[in-house]
Design a protein around this motif. Sequence first.
Motif: not given
Lengths: 409, 409
Positions: A317, A361, A376-381, A383, A385-386, A409, B155, B172-173
């Motif tokens: 991403q 943020r 790089s695995h923190l996909v929820a984190a 999401a 973030a902005d 973002l 995560d 990203r969501h």
Amino acid sequence: MSERPFSRPEHFHVAARPTVAEHAAVVASLVRGTLPGGSELVPLDEALGRVTVEPVASPVDLPLFRNSHMDGFAVRAADLAAAPVTLPVAAVVAATAGEPPALAPGTAIRIMTGAPVPEGADAIVPVEQVESRAETVTFAAPVAAGVFVRERGSDLRAGDELIPAGRRLASRHLAALAAAGLGEVAVRPRAHVAILTTGSELVDVGAVPRPGEIHDANAVAAAAAVVECGGVVALRGRAQDDRAVFDQLLGDAVRVADLVITSGGISQGDFEVVRESLLPRGGWVGTIAMQPGGPQALAMIDGVPVIGFPGNPVSTQLSFEAFVAPLLREHAGLPMASRTRRRLRSSIVSPAGRQQLLRARLAGDDEVEPVSGPGSHLVAALAAADAVIVVPAETTELPAAAEVEVWGL
Amino acid sequence: MSERPFSRPEHFHVAARPTVAEHAAVVASLVRGTLPGGSELVPLDEALGRVTVEPVASPVDLPLFRNSHMDGFAVRAADLAAAPVTLPVAAVVAATAGEPPALAPGTAIRIMTGAPVPEGADAIVPVEQVESRAETVTFAAPVAAGVFVRERGSDLRAGDELIPAGRRLASRHLAALAAAGLGEVAVRPRAHVAILTTGSELVDVGAVPRPGEIHDANAVAAAAAVVECGGVVALRGRAQDDRAVFDQLLGDAVRVADLVITSGGISQGDFEVVRESLLPRGGWVGTIAMQPGGPQALAMIDGVPVIGFPGNPVSTQLSFEAFVAPLLREHAGLPMASRTRRRLRSSIVSPAGRQQLLRARLAGDDEVEPVSGPGSHLVAALAAADAVIVVPAETTELPAAAEVEVWGL
């Protein structure tokens, strides 16, 4: 799949780790030349949000003809000079097809909003301002010539610019195009992007993973990111770690797409399908000074750029955001994502030698706050973030209140 | 088409001309109660730009399992305490389905990025940092426990919030939802809007108008405006000035739509099809204190609000912006169009008794400049505007530099 001549960009050969800027420049040089130019004619009903390529001139005068602004009576202003005056009603003119009769001196014609103004008439008196009987109408006051008459071309003349070049079409622009009778409009063509994900651990999002398997988030995210940037997903495929399957998909992809994005298969493992496929065809697979998103790959296959990202969803991403999103947005004529400078809310440390993309943020008017770790695995984190804080490669620490580059973002 | 009980809102009965605010309040009271509530489950591939209704919890830990951050070797940190040390390579673990073997003390396991970390291993040493031979691997330095191991749930934990309520879904969501295996997401349902245009003078945009005819710009513009506000066009029809056709279309419309918008047919002419259709069913047709957009109509037919706008494209577009767009955006969870205060670049005069909506352009940081005249036929001028100046009904003139309310378009 035949190989076209491919001139390797500079950093394909250098041993040093390319910087983010260097890599971005190479990606841009590959992609800018291959995205479709010219324009595409689309029907108005499909043109919302598309961007005009060149100025659109109106083929007609607007309004098309001299017409009434009101429901009322078409008159010669001169006939009302000595008002009050009563005139015979000679005709009724509706807003519909047909040439109205001419207005004879000393008469009035009942007229509806939008109906063509009879020849000889030079003013409209609204129905609310008259006393109307079966066959006559009485005007209490004089009227000035021109009142409530919409002259032909008073909005725009044939040949005048209706919509400028580079305009992102909103409903009001479509209304103007429609009013001018233009059923189609020339807009920037969309980039067609193929998305190939790799990795034997990947399963469909709806499926239940067995131990060791994970859901293929990259396919979903990259497709959405392409659409966000004004592109079209031309093909989506998953190759697991099977070289033959990947080569087949890649062959399909370069036939239908202007740009191919891959995820995974380019790092230091034993099963790196993208690396194995691209290297023999003159591609570059290496590591750039960025984290996440260090491993990267590039190739030109049959004249189509192939941009290889790492497999971790966050890496893919943020690589897309760094290297591809600006090019697609530029091509589509969409505004760039915001790039601003803000002050850190808390201090940060950062490894040397790699430009860090920290999830963050926005806070307050001009601050930004890192969230989550660098993994790089923190996909929820991601999401949650902005924004992304960009920490230059040479920077190893920054105090609170330091000014940093921030991507929205 | 049977009539349901319909309690006429206050101003349906008042003789005075309703203000814009009064009319907006009545429209809101009719529409808010009928737009669909609850939520709709949509596949991730259709969820871009939709808005979550409630917080989405992750059904799983993320990562799903303890896995390797790097291509390298899984070890017990204790075994490397006396590094340099050489260990036998007991197995190879790829990122694919399957449980890895446990790591026996005094051995290493070759491991790929994303692969499950073997039981007994507590650190990963990247391949770049070792000297690897066929069956052994030599570690030059000790490693701390936990290095390059991504712990299960690091995560997000199962049950934790993945996406908050009210989030407009970006790529990203969708990535996070996909990673959690959620193939669908509950989003706000879309409002289904029917658009009925009237007027015998209207022809299709692609057609060549005969004298007295014009293109049906309202159908195109209203459909686009509905989509801009997050709605769906459920039906689009044109009734010319034929009452039977209009009634038929209206019957169809209230069966498929949550809201019906009409244009034309409500002023003082002889052929006012919307007026004739709505009045006998308890509807209201009148004039509000707004220009353009004075004539307005409202009805409830079979429990579905019918909002009638005048036929001039500018009137219809600005009426939509004033009365319907905010409700649709609110319903869809989209941001409201900007409403700011700016300073006039030039003086204006304005008729008393009607709130004027002047087409304008934003200028500088805080200024606004009127463009074009007030005519409701100036569809090209509206396309060239990017804002609307709101002049209160009681205001008849404003000097340059006066502060005014401005709607962004």
